[in-house]
Write a protein that holds these residues in place. Structure first.
Motif, PDB file in Angstrom:
ATOM      1  N   LEU A  21       0.841  -1.185   0.000  1.00  0.00           N
ATOM      2  CA  LEU A  21       0.000   0.000   0.000  1.00  0.00           C
ATOM      3  C   LEU A  21       0.877   1.235   0.000  1.00  0.00           C
ATOM      4  O   LEU A  21       1.875   1.308   0.727  1.00  0.00           O
ATOM      5  CB  LEU A  21      -0.912   0.019   1.225  1.00  0.00           C
ATOM      6  N   ILE A  22       0.504   2.211  -0.812  1.00  0.00           N
ATOM      7  CA  ILE A  22       1.272   3.452  -0.925  1.00  0.00           C
ATOM      8  C   ILE A  22       0.721   4.440   0.092  1.00  0.00           C
ATOM      9  O   ILE A  22      -0.476   4.719   0.109  1.00  0.00           O
ATOM     10  CB  ILE A  22       1.176   4.008  -2.357  1.00  0.00           C
ATOM     11  N   THR A  23       1.627   4.969   0.938  1.00  0.00           N
ATOM     12  CA  THR A  23       1.181   5.866   2.001  1.00  0.00           C
ATOM     13  C   THR A  23       1.797   7.264   1.929  1.00  0.00           C
ATOM     14  O   THR A  23       1.428   8.132   2.705  1.00  0.00           O
ATOM     15  CB  THR A  23       1.496   5.267   3.389  1.00  0.00           C
ATOM     16  N   LEU A  58      -2.643   0.179  -6.933  1.00  0.00           N
ATOM     17  CA  LEU A  58      -2.130   0.810  -5.715  1.00  0.00           C
ATOM     18  C   LEU A  58      -1.932   2.315  -5.909  1.00  0.00           C
ATOM     19  O   LEU A  58      -2.258   3.118  -5.036  1.00  0.00           O
ATOM     20  CB  LEU A  58      -0.815   0.144  -5.277  1.00  0.00           C
ATOM     21  N   ILE A  59      -1.411   2.693  -7.068  1.00  0.00           N
ATOM     22  CA  ILE A  59      -1.202   4.112  -7.386  1.00  0.00           C
ATOM     23  C   ILE A  59      -2.546   4.832  -7.465  1.00  0.00           C
ATOM     24  O   ILE A  59      -2.718   5.917  -6.904  1.00  0.00           O
ATOM     25  CB  ILE A  59      -0.413   4.270  -8.708  1.00  0.00           C
ATOM     26  N   HIS A  66      -5.467  11.187  -2.180  1.00  0.00           N
ATOM     27  CA  HIS A  66      -4.627  12.348  -1.897  1.00  0.00           C
ATOM     28  C   HIS A  66      -4.714  13.479  -2.920  1.00  0.00           C
ATOM     29  O   HIS A  66      -4.271  14.588  -2.643  1.00  0.00           O
ATOM     30  CB  HIS A  66      -3.169  11.906  -1.756  1.00  0.00           C
ATOM     31  N   TYR A  67      -5.242  13.204  -4.108  1.00  0.00           N
ATOM     32  CA  TYR A  67      -5.358  14.230  -5.141  1.00  0.00           C
ATOM     33  C   TYR A  67      -6.811  14.327  -5.561  1.00  0.00           C
ATOM     34  O   TYR A  67      -7.204  13.817  -6.588  1.00  0.00           O
ATOM     35  CB  TYR A  67      -4.500  13.904  -6.363  1.00  0.00           C
ATOM     36  N   GLN A  68      -7.612  14.977  -4.764  1.00  0.00           N
ATOM     37  CA  GLN A  68      -9.035  15.049  -5.030  1.00  0.00           C
ATOM     38  C   GLN A  68      -9.394  16.375  -5.674  1.00  0.00           C
ATOM     39  O   GLN A  68      -9.820  17.309  -5.008  1.00  0.00           O
ATOM     40  CB  GLN A  68      -9.824  14.851  -3.744  1.00  0.00           C
TER      41      GLN A  68
END
Length: 137
Positions: A21-23, A58-59, A66-68
């Motif tokens: 998972l990318i955090t 995952l990306i 995070h980019y809404q």
């Protein structure tokens, strides 16, 4: 048709890449670089294709959280574009109005009109709808 993967090859790829998972941004950049390298290869093995699909998922999950852009307001988009291009209010005088109008728009005291949205879209080379607050209709 069920795809059969070579467990040794797939296991080796998993061990080398260690997808997780990318955090944070660094992990996202790492995953993006791996995806870019995989996409450069025109003859991916089935195992590489599965790793590619996993990393893309995952990306996408990280970026959706995070980019809404959908949650951004026209005002915040304007401020972001100004900051990204190192612009000041004075740079928008004449684009969307007088110094006073620009000040009110930039400081959030005045909404961006449709004509100003069109002008901003042309100025920043983006879709003018980014500057229109559809929730106010």
């Amino acid at each position: 048709m069920t795809l059969t993967l070579n467990k040794e090859v797939y296991g080796s790829l998993l061990a080398d890449i260690q997808p997780q998972l990318i955090t944070n941004e660094a992990e996202n950049e790492r995953a993006l670089n791996i995806v870019e390298n995989l996409l450069a290869d025109e003859n991916l093995s089935p195992e590489q294709e599965q790793i590619l699909k996993l990393l893309v998922a995952l990306i996408e999950k990280f970026e959706a959280e995070h980019y809404q852009l959908e949650a951004s307001t026209p005002h915040s988009i304007l401020l972001h574009l100004m900051e990204a291009r190192d612009l000041r209010q004075a740079n928008l005088v004449g684009v969307i109005g007088s110094r006073g109008v620009v000040s009110e728009v930039v400081n959030g005291k005045r909404q961006i009109s449709k004509s100003q949205a069109k002008s901003l879209g042309e100025f920043f080379h983006v879709d003018p709808s980014l500057f229109i607050d559809f929730s106010m209709r």
